[in-house]
Write a protein that holds these residues in place. Sequence first.
Motif, PDB file in Angstrom:
ATOM      1  N   ILE A  33      84.316  47.346 -28.041  1.00 56.21           N
ATOM      2  CA  ILE A  33      84.843  46.167 -27.352  1.00 56.21           C
ATOM      3  C   ILE A  33      85.362  45.180 -28.388  1.00 56.21           C
ATOM      4  O   ILE A  33      85.057  45.283 -29.582  1.00 56.21           O
ATOM      5  CB  ILE A  33      83.768  45.492 -26.476  1.00 56.21           C
ATOM      6  N   ALA A  34      86.142  44.220 -27.938  1.00 56.54           N
ATOM      7  CA  ALA A  34      86.721  43.228 -28.840  1.00 56.54           C
ATOM      8  C   ALA A  34      85.638  42.306 -29.391  1.00 56.54           C
ATOM      9  O   ALA A  34      84.599  42.088 -28.762  1.00 56.54           O
ATOM     10  CB  ALA A  34      87.776  42.406 -28.104  1.00 56.54           C
ATOM     11  N   VAL A  35      85.885  41.753 -30.575  1.00 53.86           N
ATOM     12  CA  VAL A  35      84.937  40.833 -31.211  1.00 53.86           C
ATOM     13  C   VAL A  35      84.693  39.611 -30.339  1.00 53.86           C
ATOM     14  O   VAL A  35      83.615  39.009 -30.363  1.00 53.86           O
ATOM     15  CB  VAL A  35      85.475  40.403 -32.595  1.00 53.86           C
ATOM     16  N   ALA A  36      85.684  39.226 -29.538  1.00 52.24           N
ATOM     17  CA  ALA A  36      85.563  38.034 -28.691  1.00 52.24           C
ATOM     18  C   ALA A  36      84.710  38.274 -27.456  1.00 52.24           C
ATOM     19  O   ALA A  36      84.519  37.357 -26.645  1.00 52.24           O
ATOM     20  CB  ALA A  36      86.954  37.572 -28.259  1.00 52.24           C
ATOM     21  N   ASN A  37      84.172  39.493 -27.288  1.00 49.95           N
ATOM     22  CA  ASN A  37      83.393  39.814 -26.093  1.00 49.95           C
ATOM     23  C   ASN A  37      82.003  40.334 -26.444  1.00 49.95           C
ATOM     24  O   ASN A  37      81.732  40.718 -27.572  1.00 49.95           O
ATOM     25  CB  ASN A  37      84.104  40.873 -25.247  1.00 49.95           C
ATOM     26  N   SER A  38      81.138  40.318 -25.451  1.00 49.51           N
ATOM     27  CA  SER A  38      79.804  40.903 -25.548  1.00 49.51           C
ATOM     28  C   SER A  38      79.529  41.699 -24.280  1.00 49.51           C
ATOM     29  O   SER A  38      80.124  41.428 -23.223  1.00 49.51           O
ATOM     30  CB  SER A  38      78.720  39.822 -25.701  1.00 49.51           C
ATOM     31  N   LEU A  39      78.634  42.673 -24.385  1.00 47.93           N
ATOM     32  CA  LEU A  39      78.164  43.407 -23.214  1.00 47.93           C
ATOM     33  C   LEU A  39      76.824  42.822 -22.785  1.00 47.93           C
ATOM     34  O   LEU A  39      75.932  42.631 -23.607  1.00 47.93           O
ATOM     35  CB  LEU A  39      77.998  44.896 -23.540  1.00 47.93           C
ATOM     36  N   GLN A  40      76.691  42.532 -21.507  1.00 49.13           N
ATOM     37  CA  GLN A  40      75.459  41.919 -21.007  1.00 49.13           C
ATOM     38  C   GLN A  40      74.862  42.792 -19.908  1.00 49.13           C
ATOM     39  O   GLN A  40      75.566  43.264 -19.010  1.00 49.13           O
ATOM     40  CB  GLN A  40      75.724  40.511 -20.484  1.00 49.13           C
ATOM     41  N   LEU A  41      73.550  43.000 -19.988  1.00 46.31           N
ATOM     42  CA  LEU A  41      72.833  43.855 -19.036  1.00 46.31           C
ATOM     43  C   LEU A  41      72.244  43.008 -17.914  1.00 46.31           C
ATOM     44  O   LEU A  41      71.682  41.935 -18.161  1.00 46.31           O
ATOM     45  CB  LEU A  41      71.721  44.615 -19.753  1.00 46.31           C
ATOM     46  N   TRP A  42      72.343  43.550 -16.684  1.00 52.95           N
ATOM     47  CA  TRP A  42      71.865  42.818 -15.506  1.00 52.95           C
ATOM     48  C   TRP A  42      71.009  43.717 -14.621  1.00 52.95           C
ATOM     49  O   TRP A  42      71.288  44.904 -14.482  1.00 52.95           O
ATOM     50  CB  TRP A  42      73.042  42.299 -14.673  1.00 52.95           C
ATOM     51  N   ALA A  43      69.968  43.129 -14.043  1.00 50.02           N
ATOM     52  CA  ALA A  43      69.202  43.771 -12.982  1.00 50.02           C
ATOM     53  C   ALA A  43      69.585  43.071 -11.683  1.00 50.02           C
ATOM     54  O   ALA A  43      69.558  41.833 -11.603  1.00 50.02           O
ATOM     55  CB  ALA A  43      67.704  43.628 -13.232  1.00 50.02           C
ATOM     56  N   ILE A  44      69.962  43.847 -10.673  1.00 44.59           N
ATOM     57  CA  ILE A  44      70.459  43.241  -9.423  1.00 44.59           C
ATOM     58  C   ILE A  44      69.626  43.757  -8.258  1.00 44.59           C
ATOM     59  O   ILE A  44      69.873  44.854  -7.717  1.00 44.59           O
ATOM     60  CB  ILE A  44      71.948  43.581  -9.201  1.00 44.59           C
ATOM     61  N   PRO A  45      68.605  43.005  -7.823  1.00 43.26           N
ATOM     62  CA  PRO A  45      67.834  43.399  -6.642  1.00 43.26           C
ATOM     63  C   PRO A  45      68.723  43.380  -5.402  1.00 43.26           C
ATOM     64  O   PRO A  45      69.670  42.591  -5.321  1.00 43.26           O
ATOM     65  CB  PRO A  45      66.740  42.327  -6.547  1.00 43.26           C
ATOM     66  N   ALA A  46      68.450  44.255  -4.456  1.00 42.48           N
ATOM     67  CA  ALA A  46      69.264  44.331  -3.230  1.00 42.48           C
ATOM     68  C   ALA A  46      69.302  42.988  -2.522  1.00 42.48           C
ATOM     69  O   ALA A  46      68.271  42.396  -2.214  1.00 42.48           O
ATOM     70  CB  ALA A  46      68.693  45.400  -2.305  1.00 42.48           C
TER      71      ALA A  46
ATOM     72  N   LEU B 129      81.251  42.823 -18.916  1.00 45.88           N
ATOM     73  CA  LEU B 129      81.953  42.344 -20.099  1.00 45.88           C
ATOM     74  C   LEU B 129      81.995  40.822 -20.049  1.00 45.88           C
ATOM     75  O   LEU B 129      82.525  40.241 -19.089  1.00 45.88           O
ATOM     76  CB  LEU B 129      83.369  42.915 -20.144  1.00 45.88           C
ATOM     77  N   GLU B 130      81.413  40.177 -21.068  1.00 44.59           N
ATOM     78  CA  GLU B 130      81.303  38.725 -21.088  1.00 44.59           C
ATOM     79  C   GLU B 130      81.883  38.154 -22.379  1.00 44.59           C
ATOM     80  O   GLU B 130      82.164  38.898 -23.325  1.00 44.59           O
ATOM     81  CB  GLU B 130      79.827  38.313 -20.957  1.00 44.59           C
ATOM     82  N   PRO B 131      82.054  36.824 -22.428  1.00 48.08           N
ATOM     83  CA  PRO B 131      82.465  36.202 -23.698  1.00 48.08           C
ATOM     84  C   PRO B 131      81.398  36.442 -24.769  1.00 48.08           C
ATOM     85  O   PRO B 131      80.242  36.716 -24.454  1.00 48.08           O
ATOM     86  CB  PRO B 131      82.575  34.710 -23.337  1.00 48.08           C
ATOM     87  N   ALA B 132      81.781  36.339 -26.022  1.00 49.39           N
ATOM     88  CA  ALA B 132      80.842  36.550 -27.124  1.00 49.39           C
ATOM     89  C   ALA B 132      79.601  35.683 -26.944  1.00 49.39           C
ATOM     90  O   ALA B 132      79.700  34.487 -26.701  1.00 49.39           O
ATOM     91  CB  ALA B 132      81.521  36.224 -28.459  1.00 49.39           C
ATOM     92  N   GLY B 133      78.436  36.312 -27.039  1.00 48.00           N
ATOM     93  CA  GLY B 133      77.183  35.583 -26.867  1.00 48.00           C
ATOM     94  C   GLY B 133      76.625  35.646 -25.464  1.00 48.00           C
ATOM     95  O   GLY B 133      75.494  35.246 -25.230  1.00 48.00           O
TER      96      GLY B 133
ATOM     97  N   THR C 109      80.453  36.942 -15.305  1.00 47.08           N
ATOM     98  CA  THR C 109      81.758  36.288 -15.180  1.00 47.08           C
ATOM     99  C   THR C 109      82.901  37.272 -15.421  1.00 47.08           C
ATOM    100  O   THR C 109      84.035  36.994 -15.062  1.00 47.08           O
ATOM    101  CB  THR C 109      81.882  35.132 -16.191  1.00 47.08           C
ATOM    102  N   GLY C 110      82.599  38.406 -16.039  1.00 50.93           N
ATOM    103  CA  GLY C 110      83.622  39.402 -16.326  1.00 50.93           C
ATOM    104  C   GLY C 110      83.438  40.640 -15.475  1.00 50.93           C
ATOM    105  O   GLY C 110      82.548  40.712 -14.623  1.00 50.93           O
ATOM    106  N   PRO C 111      84.270  41.641 -15.701  1.00 46.12           N
ATOM    107  CA  PRO C 111      84.192  42.869 -14.910  1.00 46.12           C
ATOM    108  C   PRO C 111      82.927  43.668 -15.217  1.00 46.12           C
ATOM    109  O   PRO C 111      82.419  43.650 -16.342  1.00 46.12           O
ATOM    110  CB  PRO C 111      85.442  43.647 -15.345  1.00 46.12           C
TER     111      PRO C 111
END
Length: 220
Positions: free
Chosen positions: A148-161, A196-200, A208-210
């Motif tokens: 991914i681009a340096v300007a982005n970060s990957l963020q993990l989410w748990a989504i209860p139903a 996919l989120e902004p860096a950090g 906020t991202g896809p």
Amino acid sequence: MKNRGEYDSALAAEYALGTLRGPARFRLEQRIRHEPELAALVAQWQRLLAPLDDGLIPIMPPERVWKKIQLSLPPVVGQRRWRWDYLAWALAAGLAAVVLVPRFIEPPSEFIPAVVLNGSQTGSGQWIVGLDKKTRHLQLTPVNAPPIAVANSLQLWAIPAGEKPISLGIVAAQRVTRLALDPVQLSRGMTIAISLEPAGGSPTGQPTGPVLYSGLLASL
């Protein structure tokens, strides 16, 4: 007492590590040919354990070990000397293996495959998510995931139903990541996703991202 799923997971892990031998290995291989779910479980373990090769650090025996090996060998002369030198090397290599093998096989035995996160686009790779119930940690292993681009970060989410996503932390894009679960409680039917989120990370506490990868927790 382990249920059938936990027992099969333990067998699959041993098979992936190469420690399952003899009749037990033969019986598992026969089952793999006829049970697609078991074959998929073995494949998950193989992918989950593969990155451990990259983190394995060789350990050289101390100098006193070399001296002890040399002193324990019978005296040699002439052209026969190379054989004993080779034997000394082989014995030292065996000792190094004794030191290294426990380090290799102990950590992965605590993580069991929990869910496979599939990419939202064809060819975008996968993530294998392992769960350590005792320490309440997740281990995420990328499989053919693109950078991914340096300007982005990957963020993990748990989504209860029916509820809002809960952040589990930032995931490294190209290497294994371990994240603590506290205070999140995973449950069957919960969605695990990577966005996919902004860096950090997300500035709002919500995605906020896809969503690039996602999977459903079918069992724990």
